[in-house]
Design a protein around this motif. Structure first.
Motif, short mmCIF file in Angstrom:
data_model
loop_
_atom_site.label_atom_id
_atom_site.label_comp_id
_atom_site.label_asym_id
_atom_site.label_seq_id
_atom_site.Cartn_x
_atom_site.Cartn_y
_atom_site.Cartn_z
N TYR A 185 0.84 -0.99 0.24
CA TYR A 185 0.09 -0.18 0.07
C TYR A 185 0.86 1.06 -0.37
CZ TYR A 185 -3.40 3.34 1.35
OH TYR A 185 -4.49 3.74 1.57
N ILE A 186 2.19 1.25 0.86
CA ILE A 186 2.50 2.15 1.37
C ILE A 186 3.08 2.90 -0.62
CG2 ILE A 186 5.12 2.68 2.13
CD1 ILE A 186 4.29 1.92 4.36
N GLN A 187 3.46 1.85 -1.33
CA GLN A 187 4.54 1.55 -2.66
C GLN A 187 3.80 2.10 -3.08
OE1 GLN A 187 6.44 -2.10 -3.65
NE2 GLN A 187 7.52 -2.51 -1.31
N THR A 188 2.54 1.96 -3.60
CA THR A 188 1.56 2.41 -4.65
C THR A 188 0.30 3.29 -4.62
OG1 THR A 188 -0.35 1.44 -3.59
CG2 THR A 188 1.49 0.39 -5.19
N HIS A 189 0.32 4.19 -3.10
CA HIS A 189 -0.23 5.56 -2.34
C HIS A 189 1.05 6.64 -2.32
CE1 HIS A 189 -3.02 2.54 -2.53
NE2 HIS A 189 -3.60 3.22 -2.81
N CYS A 190 0.31 8.02 -2.84
CA CYS A 190 0.33 9.66 -1.75
C CYS A 190 0.11 9.54 0.03
CB CYS A 190 0.49 9.83 -3.13
SG CYS A 190 1.73 10.28 -3.96
N THR B 45 4.13 10.92 0.23
CA THR B 45 4.58 9.95 1.10
C THR B 45 5.23 9.88 -0.43
OG1 THR B 45 3.42 8.16 0.85
CG2 THR B 45 4.84 9.06 2.92
N ASN B 46 4.57 9.95 -1.66
CA ASN B 46 4.73 9.49 -2.83
C ASN B 46 4.68 8.54 -3.49
OD1 ASN B 46 4.51 10.99 -5.82
ND2 ASN B 46 6.70 11.42 -5.58
N GLY B 47 4.53 7.23 -2.47
CA GLY B 47 4.81 6.01 -2.96
C GLY B 47 6.16 5.27 -1.87
N ASN B 48 6.80 6.20 -1.80
CA ASN B 48 7.88 6.36 -0.48
C ASN B 48 7.75 5.78 0.77
OD1 ASN B 48 9.89 7.01 -2.72
ND2 ASN B 48 8.33 8.73 -2.40
N ALA B 49 8.77 5.14 1.85
CA ALA B 49 8.74 4.53 2.53
C ALA B 49 8.29 5.05 3.55
CB ALA B 49 10.26 3.83 3.32
N LYS C 1 -9.81 2.94 -16.76
CA LYS C 1 -9.11 3.60 -16.56
C LYS C 1 -8.59 2.83 -15.40
CE LYS C 1 -13.01 6.58 -16.41
NZ LYS C 1 -13.60 7.70 -15.52
N GLY C 2 -6.90 4.04 -15.08
CA GLY C 2 -6.37 2.58 -13.87
C GLY C 2 -5.88 3.17 -12.98
N HIS C 3 -5.83 3.00 -11.45
CA HIS C 3 -4.43 3.71 -10.25
C HIS C 3 -3.64 2.27 -10.11
CE1 HIS C 3 -6.77 3.03 -7.27
NE2 HIS C 3 -8.18 2.90 -7.67
N SER C 4 -2.90 2.75 -9.51
CA SER C 4 -1.72 2.06 -8.86
C SER C 4 -2.50 1.86 -7.43
CB SER C 4 -0.63 2.65 -8.88
OG SER C 4 -0.03 3.91 -7.96
N CYS C 5 -1.92 0.32 -7.17
CA CYS C 5 -3.19 -0.19 -5.89
C CYS C 5 -2.36 -1.41 -5.44
CB CYS C 5 -4.45 -0.14 -5.50
SG CYS C 5 -4.85 -0.58 -6.42
N GLU C 6 -2.91 -2.25 -4.99
CA GLU C 6 -1.95 -3.15 -4.12
C GLU C 6 -1.67 -4.25 -4.86
OE1 GLU C 6 -1.06 -3.92 -0.11
OE2 GLU C 6 -3.20 -2.71 0.66
N THR D 225 11.16 -15.70 -13.24
CA THR D 225 12.08 -14.25 -12.42
C THR D 225 10.80 -13.57 -11.45
OG1 THR D 225 12.40 -12.61 -14.43
CG2 THR D 225 13.45 -14.43 -13.65
N THR D 226 10.60 -12.85 -10.64
CA THR D 226 10.16 -12.24 -9.56
C THR D 226 11.13 -11.07 -10.08
OG1 THR D 226 9.68 -13.76 -8.50
CG2 THR D 226 9.36 -11.25 -7.31
N PRO D 227 10.03 -9.85 -10.08
CA PRO D 227 10.86 -8.34 -10.28
C PRO D 227 10.88 -7.91 -8.54
CG PRO D 227 8.59 -8.12 -11.95
CD PRO D 227 8.78 -9.88 -10.44
N LYS D 228 12.00 -6.92 -8.49
CA LYS D 228 12.28 -6.21 -7.48
C LYS D 228 10.95 -5.59 -6.87
CE LYS D 228 16.97 -5.32 -8.72
NZ LYS D 228 17.79 -3.92 -9.30
N ARG D 229 11.11 -5.31 -5.67
CA ARG D 229 10.22 -5.50 -4.49
C ARG D 229 9.31 -4.04 -5.56
NH1 ARG D 229 10.13 -2.29 -0.04
NH2 ARG D 229 11.96 -1.93 -0.16
N TYR D 230 9.52 -2.85 -5.65
CA TYR D 230 8.79 -1.70 -6.03
C TYR D 230 8.34 -1.41 -7.53
CZ TYR D 230 14.10 -0.97 -7.84
OH TYR D 230 15.22 -1.01 -7.66
N THR D 231 9.01 -2.93 -7.71
CA THR D 231 8.23 -2.63 -9.45
C THR D 231 7.68 -4.08 -9.51
OG1 THR D 231 10.40 -3.80 -10.60
CG2 THR D 231 9.59 -1.14 -10.83
N ARG D 232 6.88 -4.67 -8.51
CA ARG D 232 6.28 -5.69 -8.62
C ARG D 232 5.03 -5.61 -9.44
NH1 ARG D 232 4.98 -7.80 -3.13
NH2 ARG D 232 7.80 -7.98 -3.12
N GLU D 233 5.23 -6.58 -10.26
CA GLU D 233 3.64 -6.43 -10.65
C GLU D 233 2.12 -6.68 -10.49
OE1 GLU D 233 4.54 -10.68 -12.24
OE2 GLU D 233 5.82 -10.62 -13.60
N GLY D 234 1.80 -5.78 -11.69
CA GLY D 234 0.33 -5.64 -10.54
C GLY D 234 -0.18 -4.99 -9.87
#
Lengths: 158, 148
Positions: free
Chosen positions: A8-13, A29-33, B59-64, B84-93
């Motif tokens: 959630y933190i990584q994908t939200h501000c 936070t802009n998606g940061n810790a 439309k879509g937005h970033s979320c878990e 392979t698993t992408p890095k944590r901060y660019t995880r799929e989805g």
């Protein structure tokens, strides 16, 4: 105490509010810790709710607010495709209302695995300081690499 | 939303920017107890459409992470393809693009139409806090070859 999940933190501000040596601070936070001490979802949402109720979102004026022009320039310069340069109002719309409530408002502009770098966007001017919720803000002083101008913290890291 | 000709990239950009306004309003309404559960601003938003009839747009937005991504989308994930698993901060989805694509693919499936991920046209991805365009991440560029 419920914490924000890392996905959630990584994908939200997330708007985070705290008190730094008597100064009410707001960070996006802009998606940061989020620093572990401030990762308290229930408390933060209570503050977010109170702040939102007290904010006049229709008032776009910058009266009583001092904007950090370096940040506006920073955003505009970082955009490669100039056709999509946002207006000044758009850049500041989430920060100026916070400054009007008395918060020093910062945004995360850079990060690596462990360090988040924050930059001042807007702050209240001396004549209008309406510090709200100050007694209920969590106290947080673990910021480092502080850059100050005229006694104001313009950049810091967590 | 359906139409008789495909969306252009510029139209999708404008839709994406308008979507940001509604996302911000949703957050404000949620925080004052009026509507929904969108407590925080998503980091990024994007709009996409199908290149093939019936030219749906979503439309879509970033979320878990997506729990049950559309099979076509799942098949195009880099980890599905390469193990392979992408890095944590660019995880799929996590990004806005797969969320928008997931909605679009589901809408197409409901209309008994099949498209490939390469048939999806994306507008620019915009940062929600200041509406500035952001580059597509490496995982999205691997998932959607048209973003390269």
């Amino acid at each position: 105490m419920t914490k924000y999940r890392s996905g959630y933190i990584q994908t939200h501000c997330i708007d985070i509010f705290f008190d730094y040596h008597g100064t009410p601070m707001h960070i996006l936070t802009n998606g940061n810790a989020i620093p572990d001490t401030l990762n308290n979802k229930e408390l933060n949402r209570r503050i977010q709710s109170e702040v939102t109720i007290k904010t006049n979102w229709n008032d776009q004026s910058e009266y009583g607010v001092i904007v950090n022009e370096s940040y506006v320039e920073y955003v505009k310069e970082s955009i490669v495709e100039k056709d999509y340069t946002p207006s000044r109002n758009t850049i500041l719309r989430l920060f100026v209302p916070m400054a009007k409530l008395g918060f020093y408002s910062y945004v995360c502009i850079n990060t690596n695995e462990h360090i988040s770098h924050y930059m001042l966007v807007a702050r209240p001017s001396e004549q209008i300081v309406k510090p709200i919720l100050r007694e209920r803000l969590p106290i947080f002083d673990a910021i480092s690499n502080i850059i100050m101008q005229d006694g104001i913290i313009t950049e810091f890291q967590t | 939303m359906t139409r008789n000709r495909p969306y252009t990239k510029q139209q999708l950009d404008r839709i994406g920017l308008a979507y940001i306004g509604s996302l911000i309003n949703n957050v404000r309404r949620c925080r004052i107890g009026q509507h929904g559960n969108a407590w925080d601003y998503p980091a990024v938003a994007v709009a996409c459409s199908s290149n093939k009839t019936p030219f749906y747009m979503r439309k879509g937005h970033s979320c878990e992470s997506l729990r049950n991504p559309h099979p076509t989308l799942f098949a195009s994930y880099p980890s599905t393809k390469k193990g392979t698993t992408p890095k944590r901060y660019t995880r799929e989805g996590h990004c806005a693009e797969p969320h928008a694509a997931h909605k679009l693919l589901n809408a197409m499936t409901k209309s008994n139409k099949t498209i490939l991920v390469s048939d999806i046209l994306f507008g620019k991805a915009f940062r929600v806090i200041d509406c500035s365009p952001v580059a597509y991440c490496s995982t999205c560029r691997k998932t959607f070859p048209q973003l390269k």
